[in-house]
Every structure is written in structure tokens, then in C-alpha cells.
Design a protein around this motif. Structure first.
Motif, PDB file in Angstrom:
ATOM      1  N   LYS A 101     -13.468   5.473   6.768  1.00  0.00           N
ATOM      2  CA  LYS A 101     -14.921   5.387   6.955  1.00  0.00           C
ATOM      3  C   LYS A 101     -15.501   6.620   7.640  1.00  0.00           C
ATOM      4  O   LYS A 101     -16.712   6.804   7.657  1.00  0.00           O
ATOM      5  N   SER A 102     -14.663   7.417   8.234  1.00  0.00           N
ATOM      6  CA  SER A 102     -15.167   8.624   8.904  1.00  0.00           C
ATOM      7  C   SER A 102     -14.102   9.706   8.809  1.00  0.00           C
ATOM      8  O   SER A 102     -12.932   9.432   8.493  1.00  0.00           O
ATOM      9  N   GLY A 149      -8.737   6.331   0.193  1.00  0.00           N
ATOM     10  CA  GLY A 149      -9.925   7.143   0.483  1.00  0.00           C
ATOM     11  C   GLY A 149     -11.126   6.340   0.937  1.00  0.00           C
ATOM     12  O   GLY A 149     -11.778   6.673   1.924  1.00  0.00           O
ATOM     13  N   LYS A 150     -11.426   5.222   0.234  1.00  0.00           N
ATOM     14  CA  LYS A 150     -12.625   4.448   0.577  1.00  0.00           C
ATOM     15  C   LYS A 150     -12.492   3.753   1.926  1.00  0.00           C
ATOM     16  O   LYS A 150     -13.478   3.358   2.531  1.00  0.00           O
ATOM     17  N   LYS A 151     -11.265   3.568   2.370  1.00  0.00           N
ATOM     18  CA  LYS A 151     -11.066   2.895   3.664  1.00  0.00           C
ATOM     19  C   LYS A 151     -11.240   3.859   4.832  1.00  0.00           C
ATOM     20  O   LYS A 151     -11.345   3.433   5.971  1.00  0.00           O
ATOM     21  N   THR A 187       0.839  -1.214   0.000  1.00  0.00           N
ATOM     22  CA  THR A 187       0.000   0.000   0.000  1.00  0.00           C
ATOM     23  C   THR A 187       0.865   1.251   0.000  1.00  0.00           C
ATOM     24  O   THR A 187       0.660   2.166  -0.811  1.00  0.00           O
ATOM     25  N   LYS A 204      -6.245   9.108  -2.686  1.00  0.00           N
ATOM     26  CA  LYS A 204      -6.728   8.363  -3.860  1.00  0.00           C
ATOM     27  C   LYS A 204      -6.686   6.859  -3.601  1.00  0.00           C
ATOM     28  O   LYS A 204      -7.579   6.119  -3.992  1.00  0.00           O
ATOM     29  N   LYS A 224      -9.920   9.395   8.769  1.00  0.00           N
ATOM     30  CA  LYS A 224      -9.139  10.088   7.734  1.00  0.00           C
ATOM     31  C   LYS A 224      -8.097  11.014   8.378  1.00  0.00           C
ATOM     32  O   LYS A 224      -6.929  11.024   7.988  1.00  0.00           O
TER      33      LYS A 224
END
Ligand code: SF4
Ligand code: SF4
Length: 277
Positions: A161-162, A157-159, A18, A154, A166
Motif C-alpha cells: 500500500k505504500s 504488488g497490490k498489497k 503465496t 507481480k 514495498k
């Protein structure tokens, strides 16, 4: 940005690939050519994971290299993977909370300790140690923080969740970016993974969790039908996050035990012993 040859090694599940991907994207955004070659075993979790990254303002004709300018060691269990790629000039950044300096192969004059797992456990979560390493190498390579952060958004981002998760990711990246290089002798790791069976009781149930077996794959979290499991703040023996169970929510369905590939977790009705029928 100058030419750089970088190797990142760690255990599967630590997020080596990652951060390698984010780093490669940030290098491109910063105007350099890049090659990125991932290498990991058939079993992704708990086995060594290696990333080879090459950046060059000029054309890259061949992505492989013999000697790294930078080596990041996220876990002592993977250090041997890089042994053939270092020489006296290689700058080695290792997790000084997981390993002692004398565990590193090769010349020891150019190594720096970064206690990433300890920093992550103390301030963020067990999942953030790789982001601390990403921040550190980004700074060393001269990449602007915002460029790296935007590429991280990018990829991850989807991981997030709040907003809080982030922000925690951003702070972990920043902690690595702003960390000073500790040069010296690091004889003792400062992070002690939990040892022995964790046995917690509550709501008429008891949890058995073996941190020396758990590789942080998250399968138990996905398979729990009532959402009773989530990753906690602590890292286990593989420096991956350990799950936590809300015993009040748990209905003792047995799914976590059934699906865990490592037999690391089980919830029983209270007073049974692990292994009883
Ligand atoms: S026993 Fe079932 S309900 Fe309880 S934590 Fe495991 S998967 Fe979730
Ligand atoms: S307890 Fe098992 S299933 Fe859950 S994260 Fe650990 S290894 Fe994966």
C-alpha cells in the motif's frame, strides 16, 4: 538451474501458497519448467498448508514426487505433512525461532535453522517471515535475486500500500537471500508467542485479544467501520500477525467480536470483564 523437488509446509495464513507461487514463477523466468501443486484444508486459516514444487530444465511428465530435495518448515504444527516425503538427502530448512530441531521427523543430518519469525518480528513485521523463507530457498536454488523480486512484485504488488511497505517486503526477501545456513542443534525455539489474554486500556475502553486463538485472518480489520484495527508487528501462536487496535478511534460497535471466527478479539467499555453482558 538444476532439477529440484521442493515441499513447503506451514499453517494456513502464513503465506505458504503465496511464496510457492512466487517461487514457481521465478523458476519459469529463470528458464526452467515447473509444476506447482497446492494442498490445504477446507478451513484455510490455522490448518496445515502444503505446496509441492518441481523444477526441471526438461519436460515434466509427472508433477508429483516421492522424496523432496528441499523441505521448508514454516510452522511446527505442519511438519507431519512432510514426514512421508523426506529421506537422508533432503535438505530441511526449518523456523528455528518456532521449533526445536528434535521436533523434526526423520534424519537430522541435513537440517538448517532459519529463525524467520524472530527476524521478521525484530526487523520487519509478523507478515514477512514467509518472504524470508522465499529469499532463502531462492538463493539455495541459484535464482537471481532480481528475478524473484520482480515476480514478487507481480504477485504482491497490490498489497504494497505504500513505498515503505514495498521496501520492507524487499528487505525481508533480501534478509532471507543473504542469510547464512545455521547448521547445528537447535534445542530451544527463540520466539515466544504472547500467551494469555492481552488486555489494553485507553480512551475509556479496553481491548481483549487472545493470541492463542487469533489466526491472523484479518476479518476484524475489514469489518471495523472506523479503521481502528490493523496488523501489528508481532506474530501470534500460529506465527501469523496479531491485530492492533487504536482505542481512541474505536467506537465500541462490537463488529470485531461479532465477526471474528475464533472469538479472539473484543473491545468493551472500560471496567467490564471479558464475557460480561
Ligand atoms: S469494536 Fe468496532 S470500532 Fe472498535 S475495534 Fe472493534 S470493530 Fe472497530
Ligand atoms: S482477531 Fe479474529 S478476526 Fe481478527 S485477525 Fe485474529 S482471528 Fe481474524
Amino acid at each position: 538451474m538444476k532439477k529440484a523437488q521442493i515441499i513447503i509446509v506451514g499453517m494456513g495464513g502464513q503465506g505458504v501458497q503465496t511464496i510457492a507461487k512466487i517461487l514457481a514463477l521465478a523458476i519459469v523466468q529463470n528458464g526452467c519448467n515447473v509444476s506447482y501443486i497446492p494442498r490445504f484444508g477446507v478451513e484455510q486459516r490455522g490448518t496445515p498448508s502444503v505446496a509441492f514444487i518441481k523444477s526441471d530444465p526438461d519436460k515434466i511428465n509427472y508433477p508429483l514426487f516421492n522424496v523432496a530435495d528441499w523441505l521448508l518448515i514454516l510452522h511446527p504444527g505442519a511438519r507431519a505433512e512432510a514426514a512421508g516425503y523426506i529421506d537422508k538427502k533432503t535438505q530441511i530448512i526449518f523456523d528455528s525461532s518456532l521449533m526445536a530441531a528434535n521436533q523434526i521427523n526423520g534424519n537430522l543430518s541435513n537440517f538448517f535453522g532459519l529463525p524467520a519469525v524472530k527476524l521478521a518480528n525484530d526487523n520487519f513485521s509478523g507478515r514477512s517471515a514467509n518472504l524470508i523463507f522465499l529469499g532463502k530457498i531462492s538463493k539455495e536454488l541459484g535464482l537471481p535475486f532480481e528475478v524473484v523480486w520482480q515476480e514478487m512484485l507481480k504477485v504482491l504488488g497490490k498489497k504494497f500500500k505504500s513505498g515503505a511497505v514495498k521496501e520492507e517486503g524487499r528487505q525481508a526477501l533480501l534478509a532471507g537471500y543473504e542469510s547464512s545456513s545455521e547448521k547445528g542443534i537447535f534445542f530451544q525455539p527463540t520466539h515466544q508467542p504472547s500467551k494469555g489474554m492481552i488486555n489494553l486500556k485507553g480512551g475509556g475502553k479496553q481491548l481483549f485479544l487472545a493470541p492463542e486463538r487469533c489466526k491472523g485472518c484479518g476479518i476484524c480489520i475489514v469489518k471495523c467501520p472506523v479503521g481502528a484495527i490493523k496488523f501489528g508487528r508481532r506474530a501470534g501462536a500460529f506465527a501469523t500477525p496479531l491485530p492492533e487496535v487504536d482505542l481512541d478511534k474505536c467506537n465500541v460497535c462490537g463488529n470485531c467480536f461479532l465477526y471474528c471466527p475464533d472469538g479472539a478479539i473484543k473491545v468493551e467499555k472500560k471496567n467490564k470483564k471479558y464475557g460480561d453482558n
